[in-house]
Design an enzyme around this catalytic site. Structure first.
Site, short mmCIF file in Angstrom:
data_model
loop_
_atom_site.label_atom_id
_atom_site.label_comp_id
_atom_site.label_asym_id
_atom_site.label_seq_id
_atom_site.Cartn_x
_atom_site.Cartn_y
_atom_site.Cartn_z
N GLY A 135 0.80 -1.22 0.00
CA GLY A 135 0.00 0.00 0.00
C GLY A 135 0.83 1.27 0.00
O GLY A 135 0.32 2.35 -0.27
N TYR A 141 17.41 4.20 -21.20
CA TYR A 141 17.34 2.89 -20.53
C TYR A 141 18.41 1.96 -21.13
O TYR A 141 19.19 1.34 -20.40
CB TYR A 141 15.94 2.31 -20.73
P1 NAP Z 1 9.54 -3.72 -11.50
O1 NAP Z 1 8.37 -4.64 -11.44
O2 NAP Z 1 9.32 -2.32 -11.96
O3 NAP Z 1 10.29 -3.68 -10.10
C1 NAP Z 1 11.38 -2.82 -9.95
C2 NAP Z 1 12.00 -3.00 -8.58
O4 NAP Z 1 13.02 -1.98 -8.42
C3 NAP Z 1 10.99 -2.83 -7.47
O5 NAP Z 1 11.24 -3.78 -6.45
C4 NAP Z 1 11.28 -1.42 -6.97
O6 NAP Z 1 10.98 -1.35 -5.58
C5 NAP Z 1 12.79 -1.30 -7.19
N1 NAP Z 1 13.20 0.10 -7.24
C6 NAP Z 1 12.79 1.07 -8.10
N2 NAP Z 1 13.34 2.24 -7.77
C7 NAP Z 1 14.11 2.02 -6.67
C8 NAP Z 1 14.90 2.84 -5.83
N3 NAP Z 1 15.03 4.16 -6.04
N4 NAP Z 1 15.56 2.27 -4.80
C9 NAP Z 1 15.44 0.96 -4.54
N5 NAP Z 1 14.69 0.11 -5.29
C10 NAP Z 1 14.03 0.65 -6.33
O7 NAP Z 1 10.69 -4.29 -12.44
P2 NAP Z 1 10.94 -5.74 -13.07
O8 NAP Z 1 10.17 -5.84 -14.32
O9 NAP Z 1 10.83 -6.77 -12.02
O10 NAP Z 1 12.47 -5.58 -13.51
C11 NAP Z 1 13.55 -5.97 -12.69
C12 NAP Z 1 14.85 -5.77 -13.47
O11 NAP Z 1 14.80 -6.49 -14.69
C13 NAP Z 1 15.13 -4.32 -13.85
O12 NAP Z 1 16.51 -4.08 -13.78
C14 NAP Z 1 14.67 -4.24 -15.28
O13 NAP Z 1 15.33 -3.23 -16.01
C15 NAP Z 1 15.07 -5.63 -15.78
N6 NAP Z 1 14.31 -6.07 -16.94
C16 NAP Z 1 13.02 -6.41 -16.82
C17 NAP Z 1 12.33 -6.86 -17.94
C18 NAP Z 1 10.89 -7.29 -17.87
O14 NAP Z 1 10.33 -7.63 -18.92
N7 NAP Z 1 10.28 -7.33 -16.72
C19 NAP Z 1 12.96 -6.91 -19.19
C20 NAP Z 1 14.29 -6.53 -19.28
C21 NAP Z 1 14.97 -6.12 -18.13
P3 NAP Z 1 10.36 -0.07 -4.83
O15 NAP Z 1 9.45 0.62 -5.78
O16 NAP Z 1 9.67 -0.72 -3.67
O17 NAP Z 1 11.55 0.73 -4.43
#
Ligand code: NAP
Length: 273
Positions: free
Chosen positions: A50, A177
């Protein structure tokens, strides 16, 4: 097979720090490493459900692991803040000891063309995606040297690849990015070469397209691309595999998930619920 925690698994006694573990890929990696017996420090900004508009929180990640009999501890940390980055590793040492495994997974991503990129958002992306993993990686090395081995894993993206002609989708604003991810891929291979003699592995892996709260927010996943999506369990399994390998055997690699899983004949494994 039912997903369980094996307290005597290949990572028993090892300390794993996972950034971005409040949801998505990071939460899955935290669960998978805990299933193998690791003591997991789950870190992100969202401690309780939340607090963030997106689903997921550290409390939920930690509860999921503990309820299955695993070890996990939540550390709230905004990776954009130098004092929080320092405190994350300090709290890790206080709770479990120095990190044996560091998974740099967190990302905050904005999509704007270069000409319109807001300065504030550019800085935030660079702090969270480049500066933070750079600093955390450097800071965990002394403890890993002392332990005689270590693993640093960076979650990259296919966005790090150079755009190819014809330039389809070039206006979507993914240049910054891709630039951050490309920087970290080069960082990973460079650091791998620097710490090879110390028995520390540094690898980068690209997840492909994974359904997570983040990709849902950005409208990147839909029914049309469902067949191309990677299950989150595959990324978790690849990270588990790297973290349980001999550091000198798998290091300096930059892989996409599909080819990595194929090369090592890995299959996604169900995660603890
Ligand atoms: P997500 O669902 O957006 O989750 C992102 C995570 O990063 C959350 O746990 C968020 O937690 C944390 N985060 C964001 N800003 C932060 C900050 N300032 N300090 C600390 N933590 C922070 O992302 P995801 O899709 O799981 O992606 C994870 C990784 O995989 C990323 O590096 C992304 O670039 C990479 N990736 C993902 C995909 C995909 O298709 N999903 C594809 C290519 C690469 P809080 O908001 O709680 O801080």
């Amino acid at each position: 097979m039912t997903a369980v925690v094996n307290p005597e698994g290949a990572l028993a006694g090892r300390v794993a720090v996972v950034t971005g573990a409040s949801r998505g890929i990071g939460a899955a990696i935290a669960a998978r490493l805990a299933m193998e017996g690791a003591k997991v420090v789950a870190s992100a900004r969202t401690l309780e459900a939340g607090e963030h508009k997106l689903a997921g929180s550290l409390s939920e990640t930690v509860a999921r692991i503990r309820e299955a009999g695993g070890e996990a501890h939540a550390v709230r940390c905004d990776l954009a803040l130098p004092e929080d980055r320092e405190s994350l590793l300090k709290q890790t040492v206080e709770r479990y000891g120095p990190a044996d495994i560091l998974v740099n997974n967190a990302a905050v991503t904005y999509y704007f063309p270069v000409t319109d990129f807001p300065e504030k958002r550019y800085r935030l992306m660079m702090e969270v995606q480049v500066r933070a993993p750079f600093e955390l990686s450097a800071a965990v090395v002394p403890g890993m040297i002392e332990a005689g081995k270590g693993h640093i894993i960076y979650i990259s993206s296919g966005a790090a690849r150079h755009p190819q002609k014809p330039y389809r989708g070039a206006g979507r604003g993914g240049t910054v990015y891709g630039m951050a991810k490309a920087a970290m891929e080069r960082f990973s291979t460079g650091m791998a070469s620097e710490v090879y003699d110390k028995n520390i592995a540094v690898n980068a892996i690209s997840p492909g397209l994974v359904r997570t709260p983040g990709t849902e927010l950005h409208g990147l996943v839909n029914d049309r691309n469902e067949a191309f999506q990677t299950p989150v369990e595959s990324i978790a399994e690849a990270v588990r595999f790297i973290a349980t390998s001999e550091p000198k055997e798998i290091t300096g690699r930059v892989d996409s998930i599909g080819s990595f899983m194929k090369e090592f004949e890995l299959k996604p494994v169900d995660l603890i619920a």
